[in-house]
Design an enzyme around this catalytic site. Structure first.
Site, mmCIF file in Angstrom:
data_model
loop_
_atom_site.group_PDB
_atom_site.id
_atom_site.type_symbol
_atom_site.label_atom_id
_atom_site.label_comp_id
_atom_site.label_asym_id
_atom_site.label_seq_id
_atom_site.Cartn_x
_atom_site.Cartn_y
_atom_site.Cartn_z
ATOM 1 N N HIS A 176 0.712 -1.204 -0.117
ATOM 2 C CA HIS A 176 0.111 -0.054 -0.074
ATOM 3 C C HIS A 176 0.741 1.227 0.098
ATOM 4 O O HIS A 176 1.783 1.474 0.948
ATOM 5 C CB HIS A 176 -0.998 0.000 1.187
ATOM 6 C CG HIS A 176 -1.889 -1.007 1.097
ATOM 7 N ND1 HIS A 176 -2.307 -1.831 2.194
ATOM 8 C CD2 HIS A 176 -2.615 -1.512 -0.084
ATOM 9 C CE1 HIS A 176 -3.260 -2.760 1.643
ATOM 10 N NE2 HIS A 176 -3.467 -2.657 0.101
ATOM 11 N N ALA A 177 0.577 2.151 -1.029
ATOM 12 C CA ALA A 177 1.537 3.255 -1.366
ATOM 13 C C ALA A 177 1.786 4.162 -0.187
ATOM 14 O O ALA A 177 2.916 4.603 0.172
ATOM 15 C CB ALA A 177 1.067 4.024 -2.562
ATOM 16 N N GLU A 179 1.773 3.599 3.045
ATOM 17 C CA GLU A 179 2.344 3.048 4.226
ATOM 18 C C GLU A 179 3.804 3.237 4.376
ATOM 19 O O GLU A 179 4.525 2.070 4.040
ATOM 20 C CB GLU A 179 1.753 1.605 4.434
ATOM 21 C CG GLU A 179 0.359 1.656 4.398
ATOM 22 C CD GLU A 179 -0.320 0.239 4.453
ATOM 23 O OE1 GLU A 179 0.336 -0.717 4.351
ATOM 24 O OE2 GLU A 179 -1.696 0.401 4.395
ATOM 25 N N ARG A 234 -3.438 4.773 -2.051
ATOM 26 C CA ARG A 234 -3.129 3.430 -1.494
ATOM 27 C C ARG A 234 -3.092 2.265 -2.434
ATOM 28 O O ARG A 234 -2.353 1.470 -2.369
ATOM 29 C CB ARG A 234 -4.317 3.191 -0.690
ATOM 30 C CG ARG A 234 -4.692 1.641 -0.415
ATOM 31 C CD ARG A 234 -5.957 1.310 0.324
ATOM 32 N NE ARG A 234 -6.294 -0.008 0.511
ATOM 33 C CZ ARG A 234 -5.926 -0.657 1.622
ATOM 34 N NH1 ARG A 234 -5.232 -0.180 2.536
ATOM 35 N NH2 ARG A 234 -6.437 -1.892 1.548
ATOM 36 N N HIS A 304 2.965 -4.000 6.279
ATOM 37 C CA HIS A 304 1.924 -2.993 6.184
ATOM 38 C C HIS A 304 2.154 -2.059 7.247
ATOM 39 O O HIS A 304 2.808 -2.433 8.268
ATOM 40 C CB HIS A 304 0.532 -3.456 6.042
ATOM 41 C CG HIS A 304 0.247 -4.198 4.912
ATOM 42 N ND1 HIS A 304 -0.535 -3.988 3.885
ATOM 43 C CD2 HIS A 304 0.547 -5.486 4.301
ATOM 44 C CE1 HIS A 304 -0.666 -4.546 2.772
ATOM 45 N NE2 HIS A 304 0.146 -5.768 3.073
ATOM 46 N N SER A 305 1.145 -1.020 7.463
ATOM 47 C CA SER A 305 1.001 -0.400 8.486
ATOM 48 C C SER A 305 -0.349 0.333 8.513
ATOM 49 O O SER A 305 -0.897 0.525 7.310
ATOM 50 C CB SER A 305 2.045 0.714 8.743
ATOM 51 O OG SER A 305 1.737 2.076 7.567
ATOM 52 N N TYR A 306 -0.976 0.803 9.575
ATOM 53 C CA TYR A 306 -0.579 1.037 10.564
ATOM 54 C C TYR A 306 -1.471 0.353 11.799
ATOM 55 O O TYR A 306 -2.800 -0.123 11.145
ATOM 56 C CB TYR A 306 -0.539 2.293 11.348
ATOM 57 C CG TYR A 306 -1.637 3.196 11.079
ATOM 58 C CD1 TYR A 306 -2.685 3.409 12.431
ATOM 59 C CD2 TYR A 306 -2.215 3.747 10.185
ATOM 60 C CE1 TYR A 306 -3.833 3.871 12.309
ATOM 61 C CE2 TYR A 306 -3.385 4.318 10.075
ATOM 62 C CZ TYR A 306 -4.312 4.538 11.107
ATOM 63 O OH TYR A 306 -5.453 5.238 11.145
ATOM 64 N N TYR A 356 -10.616 -7.382 10.302
ATOM 65 C CA TYR A 356 -11.712 -7.583 9.564
ATOM 66 C C TYR A 356 -11.585 -8.615 8.592
ATOM 67 O O TYR A 356 -10.444 -8.868 8.255
ATOM 68 C CB TYR A 356 -12.050 -6.048 9.110
ATOM 69 C CG TYR A 356 -11.089 -5.615 8.528
ATOM 70 C CD1 TYR A 356 -10.523 -5.858 7.237
ATOM 71 C CD2 TYR A 356 -10.376 -4.147 8.968
ATOM 72 C CE1 TYR A 356 -9.251 -5.199 6.646
ATOM 73 C CE2 TYR A 356 -9.463 -3.636 8.282
ATOM 74 C CZ TYR A 356 -8.854 -4.066 7.247
ATOM 75 O OH TYR A 356 -7.739 -3.319 6.637
ATOM 76 N N GLU A 378 1.416 -5.354 10.830
ATOM 77 C CA GLU A 378 1.005 -3.880 10.710
ATOM 78 C C GLU A 378 1.636 -3.161 11.661
ATOM 79 O O GLU A 378 1.648 -3.331 12.874
ATOM 80 C CB GLU A 378 -0.498 -3.693 10.972
ATOM 81 C CG GLU A 378 -1.611 -4.635 9.965
ATOM 82 C CD GLU A 378 -2.071 -3.365 9.091
ATOM 83 O OE1 GLU A 378 -1.591 -2.508 8.806
ATOM 84 O OE2 GLU A 378 -2.822 -4.129 8.303
HETATM 85 O O1 0X9 Z 1 -6.374 -4.570 4.675
HETATM 86 C C1 0X9 Z 1 -5.303 -4.730 4.204
HETATM 87 O O2 0X9 Z 1 -4.852 -5.217 3.404
HETATM 88 C C2 0X9 Z 1 -4.289 -4.797 5.594
HETATM 89 N N1 0X9 Z 1 -4.450 -3.586 6.320
HETATM 90 S S1 0X9 Z 1 -4.021 -2.263 5.766
HETATM 91 O O3 0X9 Z 1 -4.495 -1.116 6.666
HETATM 92 N N2 0X9 Z 1 -2.405 -2.002 5.925
HETATM 93 O O4 0X9 Z 1 -4.588 -2.159 4.471
HETATM 94 C C3 0X9 Z 1 -4.491 -6.258 6.360
HETATM 95 C C4 0X9 Z 1 -4.120 -7.436 5.664
HETATM 96 C C5 0X9 Z 1 -4.619 -8.627 6.346
HETATM 97 N N3 0X9 Z 1 -4.651 -9.652 5.388
HETATM 98 C C6 0X9 Z 1 -5.580 -9.922 4.418
HETATM 99 N N4 0X9 Z 1 -6.812 -8.933 4.439
HETATM 100 N N5 0X9 Z 1 -5.783 -10.812 3.788
HETATM 101 ZN ZN ZN Z 2 -1.492 -2.035 3.896
#
Ligand code: 0X9
Ligand code: ZN
Ligand code: ZN
Length: 417
Positions: A176-177, A179, A234, A304-306, A356, A378
């Site tokens: 994700h850009a 982060e 993103r 990733h973050s955060y 989620y 994260e």
């Molecule tokens: O939503 C996402 O892709 C990740 N969080 S973020 O805020 N960095 O975008 C969490 C990824 C968890 N793994 C999957 N959703 N497969």
């Molecule tokens: Zn991310």
């Protein structure tokens, strides 16, 4: 000379434009208590110019969930009034985004060279990948696994002492850009490996017996765009047929329950899953590389973050993975390692229940390919600065995260056969 001056002028103007764009913007944190309040958040999300930070889309909001979102300056009073009137519990996380934006560049030197304690632009990172390989020929080599949508080479570093039949750990950053701490970590980890090899016994053992593949930035086009046009971008930067909206969420684009839950079918959304699994050149290149190296890659780490989380499958379903017990205990131990340095608290668990449900992620995909040790980090923080983590936190963040990565790698090494 003329051209150079014009270029400098354009860069200054675009930096300036971006600067003005965030003045007066706010980031709110709300915790909707029940469905009715979720509805209120949803309507704010659809009627105002709102950018969801955590979770990344209004569709993922559920009762009792902590939700961070960014609001345009001219809408922030109205949004705050709405929240007050409706009785939704909220607080202003970032009062003026411009101030936070300025605070991220708080390291002393703003020199145009590479630094492990600064955010480096893509050009600088690309040059660094060549340099670090050239300076450590016995430990590091560089290859290209593909090209991005806009044609940039995707550099991959391989670290490890040469040997036969070595298993490997794959780690990527920069999905994700916005982060930015993520690519900073991949660079840091490579530095730490080459600097401590032969000195630190754990790192020495790791590199003697395992290889690390490190992809410093997956979504390079998006990363470049966050430096030139929109710090809060993103997705990738690919064009979508039949839409004026740009980009796909690379972490919704893998073939793991693709686009079934927690992902959007609309190209204008920040969690757009793409026209098909691996529709993006970047995700396709990554998936192709991993498929080709399935017999050696024993762990998949994606940064990733955060939020300070250590997540493992599944995200596309609430079902627990067959290796739940083992993954959970690794995540617990890795989080403890991480906390041992600066007491930074991480929450860990299967992603669907811990943050989620969201389908199409690279972690779930890698796991279903048979890579048992699949984790998503994260990194810092928990929302004080969010994506705009100050540069002064790069060093401590990377030091503590390295402990967790080394723990996982060492665990994998000890459980190879
Ligand atoms: O939503 C996402 O892709 C990740 N969080 S973020 O805020 N960095 O975008 C969490 C990824 C968890 N793994 C999957 N959703 N497969
Ligand atoms: Zn991310
Ligand atoms: Zn040994």
């Amino acid at each position: 000379m003329q051209a150079l001056l014009i270029l400098i002028g354009v860069a200054a103007v675009s930096a300036h434009l971006q600067e003005l764009a965030f003045d007066g913007q706010k980031v709110f944190r709300v915790i909707p208590q029940h469905d009715e309040q979720v509805e209120i958040i949803s309507s704010i999300g659809s009627n105002m110019q709102v950018d969801f930070w955590q979770p990344d889309s209004v569709t993922l909001v559920r009762p009792k969930m902590q939700v961070d979102f960014r609001v345009e300056a001219d809408k922030s009073v109205e949004v705050e009034d709405l929240l007050k009137e409706s009785g939704v519990e909220y607080r202003v996380l970032i009062d003026n985004l411009q101030a936070a934006l300025d605070a991220q560049f708080d390291s002393k030197a703003r020199i145009a060279t590479h630094s492990y304690e600064k955010y480096n632009n893509w050009e600088t990172i690309a040059a660094w990948t060549a340099d670090i390989a050239a300076q450590n020929p016995n430990l590091v080599s560089r290859s290209v696994i593909g090209k991005t949508y806009e044609g940039r080479p995707m550099y991959l570093l391989k670290m490890g002492k040469s040997g036969t039949n070595k298993k490997a750990i794959f780690m990527d950053c920069g999905f994700h850009a916005r982060e930015w701490i993520s690519p900073a970590f991949c660079q840091w980890f490579v530095k730490e490996a080459v600097e401590t090899y032969g000195k630190d016994t754990v790192m020495t053992t790791l590199l003697n017996h395992l290889d690390f593949y490190v992809l410093p930035v997956l979504n390079i086009d998006g990363y470049v765009y966050t430096w030139t046009n929109d710090r809060m971008w993103r997705k990738t930067r690919s064009k979508n047929a039949g839409s004026r909206c740009i980009g796909t969420d690379p972490n919704r684009n893998f073939n793991a329950g693709w686009c079934t839950i927690g992902a959007s079918k609309s190209p204008c959304d920040s969690t757009y899953c793409g026209s098909a699994p691996e529709s993006e050149k970047e995700t396709k290149a990554l998936a192709d590389f991993i498929r080709k190296h399935l017999s050696t890659v024993k762990a998949y780490l994606t940064v990733h973050s955060y939020s300070q989380l250590l997540l493992f499958p599944y995200s596309y379903t609430y079902k627990l993975p067959p290796d739940y017990e083992e993954l959970n205990s690794i995540a617990r131990a890795a989080s403890n390692q991480l906390a041992s340095l600066y007491n930074t608290k991480y929450t860990y668990g299967p992603a669907a229940a811990t943050i989620y449900p969201a389908s199409g992620g690279s972690d779930d995909w890698a796991y279903d390919q048979g890579i048992k040790y699949s984790f998503t980090f994260e990194l810092r923080d928990t929302g004080r600065y969010g994506f705009l983590l100050p540069e002064s936190q790069i060093k401590p963040t990377c030091e503590e995260t390295s402990l967790a990565v080394k723990y996982i790698a060492n665990y994998v090494l000890e459980h190879l056969y």
